[in-house]
Design a protein around this motif. Structure first.
Motif, PDB file in Angstrom:
ATOM      1  N   TYR A  82      46.625 -37.872 -56.128  1.00 27.21           N
ATOM      2  CA  TYR A  82      47.028 -36.374 -56.745  1.00 27.21           C
ATOM      3  C   TYR A  82      47.170 -35.272 -55.728  1.00 27.21           C
ATOM      4  O   TYR A  82      46.642 -35.365 -54.687  1.00 27.21           O
ATOM      5  CB  TYR A  82      45.960 -36.069 -57.740  1.00 27.21           C
ATOM      6  CG  TYR A  82      45.758 -37.020 -58.805  1.00 27.21           C
ATOM      7  CD1 TYR A  82      46.392 -36.727 -60.039  1.00 27.21           C
ATOM      8  CD2 TYR A  82      44.623 -37.957 -58.764  1.00 27.21           C
ATOM      9  CE1 TYR A  82      46.205 -37.735 -60.974  1.00 27.21           C
ATOM     10  CE2 TYR A  82      44.603 -38.757 -59.555  1.00 27.21           C
ATOM     11  CZ  TYR A  82      45.322 -38.551 -60.926  1.00 27.21           C
ATOM     12  OH  TYR A  82      45.115 -39.513 -61.720  1.00 27.21           O
ATOM     13  N   GLN A  83      48.081 -34.233 -56.244  1.00 28.45           N
ATOM     14  CA  GLN A  83      48.285 -33.197 -55.170  1.00 28.45           C
ATOM     15  C   GLN A  83      47.350 -32.024 -55.690  1.00 28.45           C
ATOM     16  O   GLN A  83      47.515 -31.616 -56.816  1.00 28.45           O
ATOM     17  CB  GLN A  83      49.780 -32.742 -54.964  1.00 28.45           C
ATOM     18  CG  GLN A  83      49.966 -31.907 -53.939  1.00 28.45           C
ATOM     19  CD  GLN A  83      49.705 -32.350 -52.536  1.00 28.45           C
ATOM     20  OE1 GLN A  83      49.919 -33.454 -51.957  1.00 28.45           O
ATOM     21  NE2 GLN A  83      49.155 -31.590 -51.576  1.00 28.45           N
ATOM     22  N   VAL A  84      46.397 -31.268 -54.858  1.00 27.86           N
ATOM     23  CA  VAL A  84      45.602 -30.119 -55.424  1.00 27.86           C
ATOM     24  C   VAL A  84      45.800 -29.048 -54.233  1.00 27.86           C
ATOM     25  O   VAL A  84      45.933 -29.446 -53.089  1.00 27.86           O
ATOM     26  CB  VAL A  84      44.227 -30.878 -55.269  1.00 27.86           C
ATOM     27  CG1 VAL A  84      43.225 -29.635 -55.813  1.00 27.86           C
ATOM     28  CG2 VAL A  84      43.849 -32.011 -56.405  1.00 27.86           C
ATOM     29  N   SER A  85      45.852 -27.980 -55.101  1.00 33.18           N
ATOM     30  CA  SER A  85      46.172 -26.752 -54.013  1.00 33.18           C
ATOM     31  C   SER A  85      45.001 -25.953 -54.072  1.00 33.18           C
ATOM     32  O   SER A  85      44.186 -26.137 -54.884  1.00 33.18           O
ATOM     33  CB  SER A  85      47.540 -25.786 -54.669  1.00 33.18           C
ATOM     34  OG  SER A  85      47.038 -25.197 -56.078  1.00 33.18           O
ATOM     35  N   GLY A  86      44.959 -25.315 -52.843  1.00 31.75           N
ATOM     36  CA  GLY A  86      43.902 -24.494 -52.643  1.00 31.75           C
ATOM     37  C   GLY A  86      42.634 -24.882 -51.982  1.00 31.75           C
ATOM     38  O   GLY A  86      41.717 -24.169 -51.530  1.00 31.75           O
ATOM     39  N   ALA A  96      36.344 -27.542 -60.598  1.00 37.50           N
ATOM     40  CA  ALA A  96      35.690 -27.401 -59.302  1.00 37.50           C
ATOM     41  C   ALA A  96      36.489 -25.893 -58.552  1.00 37.50           C
ATOM     42  O   ALA A  96      35.955 -25.546 -57.476  1.00 37.50           O
ATOM     43  CB  ALA A  96      36.496 -28.401 -58.438  1.00 37.50           C
ATOM     44  N   GLY A  97      37.448 -25.413 -59.436  1.00 43.51           N
ATOM     45  CA  GLY A  97      37.785 -24.315 -59.074  1.00 43.51           C
ATOM     46  C   GLY A  97      39.586 -24.323 -58.366  1.00 43.51           C
ATOM     47  O   GLY A  97      39.605 -23.447 -57.547  1.00 43.51           O
ATOM     48  N   PHE A  98      40.092 -25.409 -58.507  1.00 45.98           N
ATOM     49  CA  PHE A  98      41.391 -25.638 -57.680  1.00 45.98           C
ATOM     50  C   PHE A  98      42.400 -26.057 -58.699  1.00 45.98           C
ATOM     51  O   PHE A  98      42.064 -26.150 -60.032  1.00 45.98           O
ATOM     52  CB  PHE A  98      41.141 -26.716 -56.791  1.00 45.98           C
ATOM     53  CG  PHE A  98      40.078 -26.389 -55.583  1.00 45.98           C
ATOM     54  CD1 PHE A  98      40.529 -25.376 -54.615  1.00 45.98           C
ATOM     55  CD2 PHE A  98      38.744 -26.690 -55.692  1.00 45.98           C
ATOM     56  CE1 PHE A  98      39.647 -25.080 -53.625  1.00 45.98           C
ATOM     57  CE2 PHE A  98      37.738 -26.303 -54.901  1.00 45.98           C
ATOM     58  CZ  PHE A  98      38.085 -25.569 -53.707  1.00 45.98           C
ATOM     59  N   GLU A  99      43.675 -26.298 -58.286  1.00 46.91           N
ATOM     60  CA  GLU A  99      44.617 -26.419 -59.181  1.00 46.91           C
ATOM     61  C   GLU A  99      45.256 -27.822 -58.947  1.00 46.91           C
ATOM     62  O   GLU A  99      45.521 -28.141 -57.789  1.00 46.91           O
ATOM     63  CB  GLU A  99      45.756 -25.409 -59.310  1.00 46.91           C
ATOM     64  CG  GLU A  99      47.067 -25.777 -59.917  1.00 46.91           C
ATOM     65  CD  GLU A  99      48.032 -24.570 -59.872  1.00 46.91           C
ATOM     66  OE1 GLU A  99      49.103 -24.707 -60.309  1.00 46.91           O
ATOM     67  OE2 GLU A  99      48.091 -23.558 -59.111  1.00 46.91           O
ATOM     68  N   LEU A 100      45.386 -28.531 -59.877  1.00 46.11           N
ATOM     69  CA  LEU A 100      46.163 -29.941 -59.655  1.00 46.11           C
ATOM     70  C   LEU A 100      47.602 -29.594 -60.044  1.00 46.11           C
ATOM     71  O   LEU A 100      48.096 -29.233 -60.863  1.00 46.11           O
ATOM     72  CB  LEU A 100      45.575 -30.845 -61.084  1.00 46.11           C
ATOM     73  CG  LEU A 100      46.257 -32.406 -60.923  1.00 46.11           C
ATOM     74  CD1 LEU A 100      45.907 -33.010 -59.672  1.00 46.11           C
ATOM     75  CD2 LEU A 100      45.967 -32.995 -62.245  1.00 46.11           C
ATOM     76  N   VAL A 101      48.399 -29.920 -58.779  1.00 48.33           N
ATOM     77  CA  VAL A 101      49.690 -29.566 -58.720  1.00 48.33           C
ATOM     78  C   VAL A 101      50.636 -30.788 -59.597  1.00 48.33           C
ATOM     79  O   VAL A 101      51.723 -30.502 -60.210  1.00 48.33           O
ATOM     80  CB  VAL A 101      50.417 -29.472 -57.259  1.00 48.33           C
ATOM     81  CG1 VAL A 101      51.807 -29.347 -57.406  1.00 48.33           C
ATOM     82  CG2 VAL A 101      49.661 -28.342 -56.697  1.00 48.33           C
ATOM     83  N   GLY A 102      50.063 -32.090 -59.319  1.00 51.11           N
ATOM     84  CA  GLY A 102      50.664 -33.053 -59.855  1.00 51.11           C
ATOM     85  C   GLY A 102      50.185 -34.571 -59.047  1.00 51.11           C
ATOM     86  O   GLY A 102      49.394 -34.532 -58.180  1.00 51.11           O
ATOM     87  N   ARG A 103      51.161 -35.494 -59.291  1.00 52.77           N
ATOM     88  CA  ARG A 103      50.778 -36.700 -58.559  1.00 52.77           C
ATOM     89  C   ARG A 103      51.513 -36.821 -57.261  1.00 52.77           C
ATOM     90  O   ARG A 103      52.555 -36.149 -57.126  1.00 52.77           O
ATOM     91  CB  ARG A 103      51.178 -37.944 -59.324  1.00 52.77           C
ATOM     92  CG  ARG A 103      50.171 -37.992 -60.438  1.00 52.77           C
ATOM     93  CD  ARG A 103      50.054 -39.711 -60.641  1.00 52.77           C
ATOM     94  NE  ARG A 103      49.248 -39.685 -61.782  1.00 52.77           N
ATOM     95  CZ  ARG A 103      48.713 -41.045 -62.499  1.00 52.77           C
ATOM     96  NH1 ARG A 103      49.006 -42.068 -61.616  1.00 52.77           N
ATOM     97  NH2 ARG A 103      48.195 -41.038 -63.659  1.00 52.77           N
ATOM     98  N   ALA A 104      51.078 -37.028 -56.087  1.00 50.93           N
ATOM     99  CA  ALA A 104      51.742 -37.132 -54.807  1.00 50.93           C
ATOM    100  C   ALA A 104      52.565 -38.167 -54.766  1.00 50.93           C
ATOM    101  O   ALA A 104      52.487 -39.363 -55.368  1.00 50.93           O
ATOM    102  CB  ALA A 104      50.735 -37.159 -53.676  1.00 50.93           C
TER     103      ALA A 104
END
Length: 79
Positions: free
Chosen positions: A15-19, A71-79
């Protein structure tokens, strides 16, 4: 956006997570995702934003999104 099956009985998804910016961020995301039923391993890498999850079966993306949000972050999608 498909999961890769590693060995019989396990599924690996990236997964791609931002932040995420540090080890604490990695730990927070890993800890929340580890709480999802069936998850056997989580590795978060802040420098790339990638989170690799190994589970007994494919995970519901919304469950992963909720854990990342907690957790306080954003799931962008799957990598």
């Amino acid at each position: 956006m498909t999961a890769q099956t590693d060995t019989p009985g396990t599924v690996t998804a990236v997964y791609q997570v931002s932040g995420m910016s540090c080890g604490h961020c990695e730990g927070a995301v890993s800890g929340e995702i580890s709480g999802i039923s069936g998850v056997t391993s989580v590795k978060a890498v802040a420098s790339t934003g990638e989170v690799t999850v190994v589970s007994a079966a494919a995970l519901d993306d919304e469950a992963v999104r909720a854990a990342v949000d907690e957790a306080g972050f954003e799931l962008v999608g799957r990598a």
